[in-house]
Design a protein around this motif. Sequence first.
Motif, PDB file in Angstrom:
ATOM      1  N   UNK B 579      20.819  75.098  49.466  1.00 54.85           N
ATOM      2  CA  UNK B 579      21.694  73.932  49.287  1.00 54.85           C
ATOM      3  C   UNK B 579      22.821  74.233  48.288  1.00 54.85           C
ATOM      4  N   UNK B 580      22.454  74.927  47.210  1.00 55.45           N
ATOM      5  CA  UNK B 580      23.473  75.271  46.210  1.00 55.45           C
ATOM      6  C   UNK B 580      24.529  76.187  46.820  1.00 55.45           C
ATOM      7  N   UNK B 581      24.054  77.143  47.627  1.00 57.48           N
ATOM      8  CA  UNK B 581      24.995  78.062  48.266  1.00 57.48           C
ATOM      9  C   UNK B 581      25.949  77.279  49.159  1.00 57.48           C
ATOM     10  N   UNK B 582      25.402  76.310  49.884  1.00 58.62           N
ATOM     11  CA  UNK B 582      26.252  75.486  50.760  1.00 58.62           C
ATOM     12  C   UNK B 582      27.257  74.724  49.900  1.00 58.62           C
ATOM     13  N   UNK B 583      26.751  74.187  48.792  1.00 61.23           N
ATOM     14  CA  UNK B 583      27.613  73.413  47.894  1.00 61.23           C
ATOM     15  C   UNK B 583      28.795  74.248  47.413  1.00 61.23           C
ATOM     16  N   UNK B 584      28.499  75.483  47.002  1.00 68.20           N
ATOM     17  CA  UNK B 584      29.571  76.299  46.439  1.00 68.20           C
ATOM     18  C   UNK B 584      30.440  76.972  47.494  1.00 68.20           C
ATOM     19  N   UNK B 585      29.857  77.207  48.670  1.00 67.23           N
ATOM     20  CA  UNK B 585      30.639  77.900  49.698  1.00 67.23           C
ATOM     21  C   UNK B 585      31.516  76.926  50.473  1.00 67.23           C
TER      22      UNK B 585
END
Lengths: 338, 923
Positions: B579-585
């Motif tokens: 989820x964090x990766x999605x948030x930052x990407x």
Amino acid sequence: MGDSVPGLRSLLLFASMVIAFVPSSFAEDRRTILGIFYEGCEHLCEGFKTAIADSGFPASVVVRDINQDKAQLSAIVAEINETRPDLVLTFGTSVTMGLIGTLEDSRPDRISSNIPVVFTVVADPFGTNIAESFEASGRKNVTGTFNRVPESVNIEVIRQYDPAFSKLGLLYNSNERNSAIKKKELEALAPTLGIELVALELDPGNEGAPDPGTIPERMAELRKKGVEWIYLGSSSYLRKNGDLYTSSAVENGIAIVSPYESLVREKQALLSIAARYYDVGQLAAGQALKILRDGATPGDLPIVRATDFAYVVNMDVARKLDRIPPFAFLQIAEAVTN
Amino acid sequence: MLFRSWLAFTIVIGVVQVLLGLLAVLQHDAIYSQLLRQRIAVISQTIVASYKPIVDLGLPVSMIRNGDQVVLRARDMDAEIGVANTFNSSGIVVHSTQTPRPPSVSSEVLRRMHLADGTTWGTETETEVISGHTIQRADGEAVAAVTVSYPKDRLSAASSAIFRKMAIAGFLIWLAISAVAYFLLRILLAGPRRAIDGLGAIGKRSEPAEDAPLGKGALELEVSRLNANLVEASRQYDAVIKSLGSDDLALAPGFETSRAPQSPERTRSLAGVLALKLAPVAAAAIVVSATILGLLVLRDVNRSIEPELAARANLVGVVVSDNVQRAIEAGAPLDNLVGAENYFGDMLTQLPEVAYVAVATGRIVLEAGERIDPYLAPPRQRKDVRSHPILYEGEEIAYVVIDIDPAFIAKRFRDVFLDMSVVVLVTILLAYEVMVLLTSRSLTASLDRLQRLAALQASGDFSKTATPGHQAVIAGLMRQLSERSTDVYRRLEQVVASAGDSVADASLEGLKRHFGLENGPPAPLRISYFTDIRLALFLFAAADELPLAFLPLYTRASENLWPWLDESVLISLPLAGYLLAILFASPFARGLNQRFGLRTLFLAAGLPMIAAHIGLYFAETAQEIIFWRTLTGIGYAIITLACQDYVIDTATSENRDSVLGTFTLVLFGGVLAGVALGGVLADRLGQQNVFLLSALLIGVSALLSTWLIVPGAGASEHKGERFNFAGILAPLGNPRFAAIVFGIAIPMGVILQAFVSYLAALTLDDLGASTADIGRALTLFFLGVIAAGPIGGRLAAAGLPVGPVAVLACLASGASLVLFGLWPVSWALVTGLAVSGIGYGLARGAQVSLVMKLAEGELKEAGSVAVLGSLRTLERLGSVMGLVAVAAIAGAFGYVAALGAVAAWTLVGAAFAATVLLKRLPV
């Protein structure tokens, strides 16, 4: 034909030499194991002898029975120190204590500390200070076997069998060290398990062996005090008088739980959770072979525990007492009848 | 045209039959294997019950002298049993039916035991199905376990039987539906074929007829438009040739005046009309062929599992009679079996299908459970039917009575029906995507290209050629038009060469510019369609979701390098990282897309995604899993958002809502397929192999994208537009943007992340729903999303304003969650899931569309990259924060309170959005 006679003769000569040589070579290497038993060569003794014989290792088992007479022990100690058998097997707390004493004492009337000893059927080798821990005895020449379940298990067994159980009876013999230790242990344990211990001295004031005639009296007394279950263990005297003891318990409507499986199978104790003595004898033989055959130092060997325990329930007694075992119990218990 | 359409249909129906057949066999095997395990679980359970008194005393199972006899009872109960083992918590076998006793159980069996949530678990090897039952002490500590294995022969035989039936039925259905489709297509395409053949006739004459017939239908209208364009294109060409042939290079008056601007959107409608005509037949062919095979599968699977269900009930009878007989043989009187009723009562808690068990001699001696009304019970399970005799000294002294709960059996069959329905649904979704792609590639796209090329040439633009395609008539026309472009260029070059310096450069350049040839020879016409990425997107989304169902368990089973970390936290880390990766990407997706184009981006993000799934396959530690799963989050964000941007870019502002709705359908269709199939695939192929399958599917989707997406599509000239994090908050200054973000996007994000992915499963579990039930309830949400996605678009296309639709969707979702507060039962929550799914589907496209309108209007300064990036980042940030907040509320005040919080949040958000948007946004 004439040629064949000297041939046959030489063959016979060779054969007789072989036959003569083999026993003598065995005789040279044959080890002696001296087994000191409290009362005759029974299941444990048989298990031990069979296992040694089956191993093929050349060892003779010499059985010495003290017939419950602890007085004989000092003579036996002297004999051992003199004849120096290759290994000594001891049976029971009294015998073991008499021969090797506790970890602390180094009295001269104990057997020499370089003769290997394997002890068996010591109810509490650590509480009596015969050994240090399961990992090692704490003495270079001593190892042993252990064949009991914790007393709390014996009490829990009763609770499983009879959820209403709350009062445990005990007849003890203060002349027997083991029996006295057991009484103390149960006194300490009972409150932690939420039960009341009713302990009666068998023959108070009698310095020698108690009078068996007191057993039915004490049993009736327990009955009066509302006891429905009694514990029978850690007393060679009571085991010896198992017949009278168990039958008078049944007469008084009291069920017996005991670590002595034979009392359930052969006498009238109701319930036992124990290892078979025959199996314990075989375990002890394993220890002996490790020392004699494999060259292990007894003090380096762990105290081996018996593994095969069984619930044994005497169904005749259960019916007499009108205490049929719970259904779940019967799925695992070995049911026996007299 | 007819043949190509029919071929596409036939291929798709074939895909339906093969896919559905294979999935159905897998599903059947999963059900059968589960039933087999449940059946032998009766045996492992009864062995465990035997050990229980000993274990309750605190003694190790290894200390039981007659342990080998206890496990040997397994064989008495079922002679087909392979091996029964009892092992301690470190895996050492202490009792076994095997001689010599195996030293230890396999590491897989031990792993399953330690990972199991309850006491019953199971696994499979190449040759055996294994049912395990953990032995717990009174304090709940697992001290040992019993495994009973069963040869897989029965399963293999049942599986092959189903496979054979599926193969034959599938083949026949394929033949039949294909034949029906042929005749239907023949009728349906008769008009278009005539119309296009008419064009062909024109083409052959090289002179389009001016008097093409004008019909009343949309198709005829479009054909006549195409015809008109072809006529005009010919006229333009003739004029060009004429003028280039003459010495005077002044433009012939004819084509100068006739340059009418052609709206490229309008020219797409011929393909659209044709696709619209084919879509119902395609859908019907797919649905009908899938439904027929699905019904056959259902019948056969039910027939296949029925004996297993009966066998389990029978085994329960054997166990009861065996246990009672043992007690009697031990010497207990039949009418004084102390505690037997409790014993069997405990047993029944683990056998939900057995409602009642009794031992009778003519009167009931002992009983447990509730009797089933004899009128409700199926005849052969009618009460007091003697099933298993209890013998004593060779004489029958009693018998066992068993009442099977018909409701449970009905539920079991209903579950099979629902499982199969999901498989059918997934097949339909995938087949539809294949159909859309095939129809587009083989038919509509070439027609569309012809239309565009004709329109260009009709306006005097000869800058494009087109690959002819396969459809004879259209190909002929296209070839002709392409040749004209090339011819014009050649002639122009000749003129330039022969003119030398005598003609002013400016005049020549003007001419080139006029024909659109100032940059060199005519280039192939490349058009981006949404259909080009649909299948790739679907497969990609499915691949990403496949491991979702078992990932927590997989993480738990792996080695943990951080022993200080709590296990429950550890297993949430792969999801958190994702989820964090999605948030930052997310914010970078649009910028990257504009820079590199979707095709390059798909491949560039696809390769690390493949690597990540292969990494997951080989991962041995939880930390590796966290790392790789986080990496997939980056890829997921970039690819799905780049696809959305591609959709936004290929759409016009008129059809954007509708296309965004379809985008939601495709994306969530893939998600649904992945979620629905992940479990069964992991069960049949093994969890690890599912990662490989995901890698494979991502590879296929990357290849599809390379093959289908026009190079450079999505890339934009204004590359200066970059996203920067500082700009995230800037658009919030606009109250309408703020209303969309806080009133619609974040509440709906919270619904997805906090309600669907977290609360719903936990609440249903709390209400006693099974894992399968929970899975199906969640499927309902995604079904709502994919059903509502395109509807939202249609509503917008029909003239309904997008703003109110989004607000209403949000309100309805919030209100549906309130239901559960009023009636805290399963159906209320399931309704909440379905309604909020529909709400989510409606709102999802709408919010992007609303924001794009703002980006094109009030927020034009900021640019679409910044505005969309801001929406996506804020939505995800809000969802993650919402998830944490909801989890905290659930922990402190319970699930109902947490659900209430989500509902309140959504309703307040919708009210806020309503006041701002409806008042001020002219939608």
